[in-house]
Scaffold this active site. Structure first.
Site, short mmCIF file in Angstrom:
data_model
loop_
_atom_site.label_atom_id
_atom_site.label_comp_id
_atom_site.label_asym_id
_atom_site.label_seq_id
_atom_site.Cartn_x
_atom_site.Cartn_y
_atom_site.Cartn_z
N LYS A 150 8.79 -3.13 10.10
CA LYS A 150 8.91 -1.71 9.75
C LYS A 150 9.96 -1.04 10.63
O LYS A 150 10.18 -1.46 11.76
CB LYS A 150 7.56 -1.01 10.00
CG LYS A 150 6.46 -1.33 9.03
CD LYS A 150 5.19 -0.56 9.39
CE LYS A 150 4.06 -0.88 8.44
NZ LYS A 150 4.29 -0.40 7.06
N ARG A 207 -3.25 -6.52 1.16
CA ARG A 207 -3.75 -7.12 -0.08
C ARG A 207 -4.03 -8.62 0.10
O ARG A 207 -4.86 -9.19 -0.61
CB ARG A 207 -2.76 -6.86 -1.21
CG ARG A 207 -1.40 -7.45 -1.00
CD ARG A 207 -0.32 -6.78 -1.85
NE ARG A 207 0.03 -5.45 -1.35
CZ ARG A 207 0.86 -4.61 -1.96
NH1 ARG A 207 1.43 -4.95 -3.10
NH2 ARG A 207 1.13 -3.44 -1.43
#
Ligand code: BES
Ligand code: ZN
Ligand code: ZN
Length: 475
Positions: A253, A327
């Site tokens: 990130k 996920r």
């Protein structure tokens, strides 16, 4: 933390600071200049005499008053008084006997603040709430006591998980989270099982292992069981993402606000909170809580873009971005919930996508389900608790975006509609089991706190789900 004593009475005892609620249009107390107080929701005015303080709090117009109006007003007032150093507070709820629960929740939630570490305690002039008196009429005492007790449990547990949630990544690794869950469960009628890395490998949790392998702090799967319902009734499974820190991994990130990714564990903490509160409240339901936990780091053995991972039930994932890690750990946990427990429904909580924050902002969580009844239960529970949710679609059409040439699915689709595509990704592992996905990325923490709360972890999802369970989520 000194413990908080709550008592429900007909008149104040000692000399607490008094909070009184004001409905727009009613007569102002003597001596209050109307230009200083208009009675709008959250509007406050402090009155003092020699011995104590009275805080007047606006509720707005009478026919617009909802439980959350009282919850926020009580929170705003308590937060204000604590800043002035108050310790003992009385809430005058004589006119609102049906909103005692909401007001108690608001007061307790407002009293929590993360203190940090190594700060000079002498400089902290903020009061610590030690006694909360609830004032009602004689014939409402019983009703008010029941509400106050339930609200106390829900809000206290919420503050407990906010306290764990606010610990930074160096202080809360997956192993430490598992230890904390074990400690908290031991005090209650809850059983806990913890999978360490060795057991995760033995049993085939390929998703949790893949995400965790870039970190020196190994992953865990924490499973809690609460059985308060009939023996033969299938449980409801609650699954929560607990990424103790999300750097993005190899698909790292950008630096700005990356510190906020210490809160990427709040889905898992919501699940822990729900189980703790269900046990304290002795709810007549069977629940299993599954908390997959990992730290998402770049490292010599980190998983990489292009990797193909086999999850617990054999479905495979092509990794195209290691930052879409939630996920992947959820896939294993949802599959385990379905295969090991045959639950009547699976409800999953995760700070899953930045996209849901773009869509809904900070006030509402995304609610993704194809089950009409579950959708209605959660929307109503949101209104009752102030933990608002908004339905978004999880149709078949979103599956197309995540089809892979080399695996069952890939872990990212295109940018468009990506909160919905992410929901359809996690839903795949629930197969035919009724499934609810709550994307709490915008609501799990706040860096711009409203007047009734301090900043940091909010504990979103605990009170919402307790209300949903009471309203028949369990059947
Ligand atoms: N934990 C983040 C989602 C997130 C972002 C929560 C901002 C709260 C605020 C998640 O793991 C993530 O990084 N998601 C990516 C997915 C993308 C790579 C497809 C995102 O939303 O940008
Ligand atoms: Zn991520
Ligand atoms: Zn994440």
């Amino acid at each position: 933390m000194p413990t908080l004593k709550i008592d429900v009475r007909t008149s104040p005892q000692g000399s607490p600071d008094l909070i009184t609620f004001f409905v727009k249009g009613s007569a102002l107390p003597a001596g209050v200049p109307p230009e200083e107080f208009d009675g709008a929701p959250g509007n406050i005015l402090l009155l003092r005499d020699k011995t104590h303080r009275t805080l007047l709090v606006g509720l707005g117009e009478k026919d617009k008053i909802e439980p959350d109006t009282l919850r926020r007003a009580a929170g705003t007032a308590v937060k204000h008084l604590l800043k002035l150093g108050s310790k003992e507070v009385a809430l005058d709820l004589v006119p609102f006997p049906d909103h005692v629960g909401a007001a108690v929740e608001g007061a307790i939630l407002a009293s929590y603040k993360f203190d940090g570490f190594g700060k000079d305690p002498a400089k902290n002039t903020r009061g610590v709430l030690t006694r909360l008196q609830i004032l009602v009429n004689e014939h409402e005492l019983t009703n008010a006591r029941v509400q106050a007790r339930d609200a106390e449990i829900a809000a206290t547990v919420t503050n407990t998980i906010r306290g764990i949630g606010n610990l930074p990544g160096n202080m809360l690794t997956p192993a430490i989270l598992a230890e904390k869950a074990q400690e908290l469960a031991k005090e209650r009628t809850l059983t806990v099982k913890v999978w360490t890395e060795r057991h995760l490998a033995r049993d085939g949790f390929g998703g949790i292992l893949a995400v965790g392998r870039g970190s020196v702090h190994p992953p865990r799967l924490i499973v809690l069981e609460y059985n308060g319902g009939p023996k033969k009734t299938a449980p409801i499974a609650l699954v929560g993402k607990a990424v103790t820190f999300d750097t993005g991994g190899i698909s790292i990130k950008p630096g700005a606000q990356m510190d906020e990714m210490k809160w990427d564990k709040m889905g898992g903490l919501a699940v822990l909170g729900i189980l703790l509160a269900a046990a304290d409240l002795k709810l007549p339901v069977n629940l299993v809580g599954l908390i997959p936990s990992a730290e998402n780091m770049p490292g010599p053995d980190a998983y990489r873009p292009g990797d193909i991972i086999t999850t617990l039930d054999g479905k495979t994932i092509e990794v195209l971005n290691t930052d879409a890690e939630g996920r992947i750990i959820l896939a294993d946990a949802i599959a385990h919930a379905r295969l090991a427990y045959k639950p009547s429904a699976i409800v999953e909580y995760s700070t899953l996508t930045g996209a849901v924050v773009m869509a809904l902002g900070f006030r509402r969580a995304g609610l993704f389900t194809s089950e009409e009844k579950l959708r209605d239960v959660f929307v109503a529970a949101g209104k009752a608790t102030g933990e608002l949710v908004w339905p978004l679609p999880v149709d078949e059409e979103y599956k197309e975006a995540i089809l892979s040439e080399v695996a069952t699915v890939k872990n990212i689709g295109s940018r468009e509609g990506s909160a919905c595509a992410s929901a359809s990704f996690v839903k795949l592992w629930a197969e035919e089991t009724p499934f609810v996905h709550l994307d709490i990325a915008g609501t799990a923490w706040t860096t711009k706190p409203p007047a009734h709360l301090e900043g940091g972890a909010t504990g979103f999802g605990v009170r919402l789900t307790l209300a949903a369970l009471r309203a028949g989520l369990a059947g």
